[in-house]
Scaffold this motif. Sequence first.
Motif, PDB file in Angstrom:
ATOM      1  N   UNK A   1       2.887  11.163  -5.146  1.00 40.74           N
ATOM      2  CA  UNK A   1       3.548  10.243  -4.226  1.00 40.74           C
ATOM      3  C   UNK A   1       2.709   9.005  -3.907  1.00 40.74           C
ATOM      4  N   UNK A   2       1.399   9.107  -4.047  1.00 40.22           N
ATOM      5  CA  UNK A   2       0.492   7.983  -3.781  1.00 40.22           C
ATOM      6  C   UNK A   2      -0.406   7.808  -5.000  1.00 40.22           C
ATOM      7  N   UNK A   3      -0.033   6.901  -5.885  1.00 41.55           N
ATOM      8  CA  UNK A   3      -0.706   6.774  -7.172  1.00 41.55           C
ATOM      9  C   UNK A   3      -2.036   6.042  -7.115  1.00 41.55           C
ATOM     10  N   UNK A   4      -2.336   5.397  -6.000  1.00 41.37           N
ATOM     11  CA  UNK A   4      -3.514   4.543  -5.910  1.00 41.37           C
ATOM     12  C   UNK A   4      -4.695   5.288  -5.285  1.00 41.37           C
ATOM     13  N   UNK A   5      -5.853   5.163  -5.905  1.00 40.22           N
ATOM     14  CA  UNK A   5      -7.088   5.669  -5.302  1.00 40.22           C
ATOM     15  C   UNK A   5      -7.568   4.592  -4.334  1.00 40.22           C
ATOM     16  N   UNK A   6      -7.785   4.971  -3.078  1.00 38.42           N
ATOM     17  CA  UNK A   6      -8.120   3.968  -2.067  1.00 38.42           C
ATOM     18  C   UNK A   6      -8.982   4.557  -0.960  1.00 38.42           C
ATOM     19  N   UNK A   7      -9.649   3.665  -0.268  1.00 42.25           N
ATOM     20  CA  UNK A   7     -10.348   4.003   0.959  1.00 42.25           C
ATOM     21  C   UNK A   7      -9.583   3.298   2.070  1.00 42.25           C
TER      22      UNK A   7
ATOM     23  N   UNK B   1      -5.037  -0.485   9.996  1.00 42.70           N
ATOM     24  CA  UNK B   1      -5.533   0.196   8.800  1.00 42.70           C
ATOM     25  C   UNK B   1      -5.440  -0.770   7.628  1.00 42.70           C
ATOM     26  N   UNK B   2      -6.483  -0.761   6.809  1.00 41.87           N
ATOM     27  CA  UNK B   2      -6.526  -1.627   5.640  1.00 41.87           C
ATOM     28  C   UNK B   2      -6.867  -0.775   4.425  1.00 41.87           C
ATOM     29  N   UNK B   3      -6.159  -0.997   3.347  1.00 46.90           N
ATOM     30  CA  UNK B   3      -6.409  -0.272   2.107  1.00 46.90           C
ATOM     31  C   UNK B   3      -7.425  -1.048   1.277  1.00 46.90           C
ATOM     32  N   UNK B   4      -8.496  -0.376   0.916  1.00 51.30           N
ATOM     33  CA  UNK B   4      -9.574  -1.019   0.169  1.00 51.30           C
ATOM     34  C   UNK B   4      -9.847  -0.270  -1.119  1.00 51.30           C
ATOM     35  N   UNK B   5     -10.413  -0.986  -2.074  1.00 52.53           N
ATOM     36  CA  UNK B   5     -10.864  -0.348  -3.306  1.00 52.53           C
ATOM     37  C   UNK B   5     -12.041   0.558  -2.956  1.00 52.53           C
ATOM     38  N   UNK B   6     -12.187   1.699  -3.640  1.00 52.28           N
ATOM     39  CA  UNK B   6     -13.267   2.639  -3.321  1.00 52.28           C
ATOM     40  C   UNK B   6     -14.667   2.030  -3.355  1.00 52.28           C
ATOM     41  N   UNK B   7     -14.860   0.960  -4.107  1.00 57.47           N
ATOM     42  CA  UNK B   7     -16.192   0.345  -4.159  1.00 57.47           C
ATOM     43  C   UNK B   7     -16.616  -0.268  -2.827  1.00 57.47           C
ATOM     44  N   UNK B   8     -15.706  -0.363  -1.870  1.00 48.46           N
ATOM     45  CA  UNK B   8     -16.072  -0.889  -0.552  1.00 48.46           C
ATOM     46  C   UNK B   8     -17.089   0.030   0.137  1.00 48.46           C
ATOM     47  N   UNK B   9     -17.112   1.310  -0.234  1.00 47.40           N
ATOM     48  CA  UNK B   9     -18.069   2.241   0.371  1.00 47.40           C
ATOM     49  C   UNK B   9     -19.511   1.834   0.078  1.00 47.40           C
ATOM     50  N   UNK B  10     -19.758   1.326  -1.117  1.00 42.43           N
ATOM     51  CA  UNK B  10     -21.126   0.890  -1.428  1.00 42.43           C
ATOM     52  C   UNK B  10     -21.506  -0.323  -0.588  1.00 42.43           C
ATOM     53  N   UNK B  11     -20.550  -1.168  -0.303  1.00 43.56           N
ATOM     54  CA  UNK B  11     -20.827  -2.335   0.555  1.00 43.56           C
ATOM     55  C   UNK B  11     -21.069  -1.915   1.998  1.00 43.56           C
ATOM     56  N   UNK B  12     -20.309  -0.928   2.467  1.00 44.43           N
ATOM     57  CA  UNK B  12     -20.540  -0.406   3.821  1.00 44.43           C
ATOM     58  C   UNK B  12     -21.939   0.202   3.915  1.00 44.43           C
TER      59      UNK B  12
END
Length: 94
Positions: free
Chosen positions: A53-59, A68-79
């Motif tokens: 039901x949710x095809x996108x991998x997101x943070x 709430x904001x949908x971000x690409x998983x690479x945002x975790x490295x920036x955090x």
Amino acid sequence: MDLKLVGLLLVLCASIGTIKGAFPTCCLNVSPKFSKELLNQVKKFTYQKPSASCEVEAVVLHLKNNKKICAAPRVLSRLKRNNILQSIRRAYGS
């Protein structure tokens, strides 16, 4: 008021509630870039795994203003790089 009209309104209201609950709320796309000021507003985050039901991998970034904001998983490295991830865990116990 006509009884048929009242009955129709009741059925309509019930079906709208059922339809709303039938669709999952998930990220359909992600934003690739964020300012440091916006990232400083993050109070917690959740991870969305791809599914049927949710095809996108997101943070999902949960901001202090309850948005709430949908971000690409690479945002975790920036955090992590900006020590925001550490302050989130300290403040909110995530």
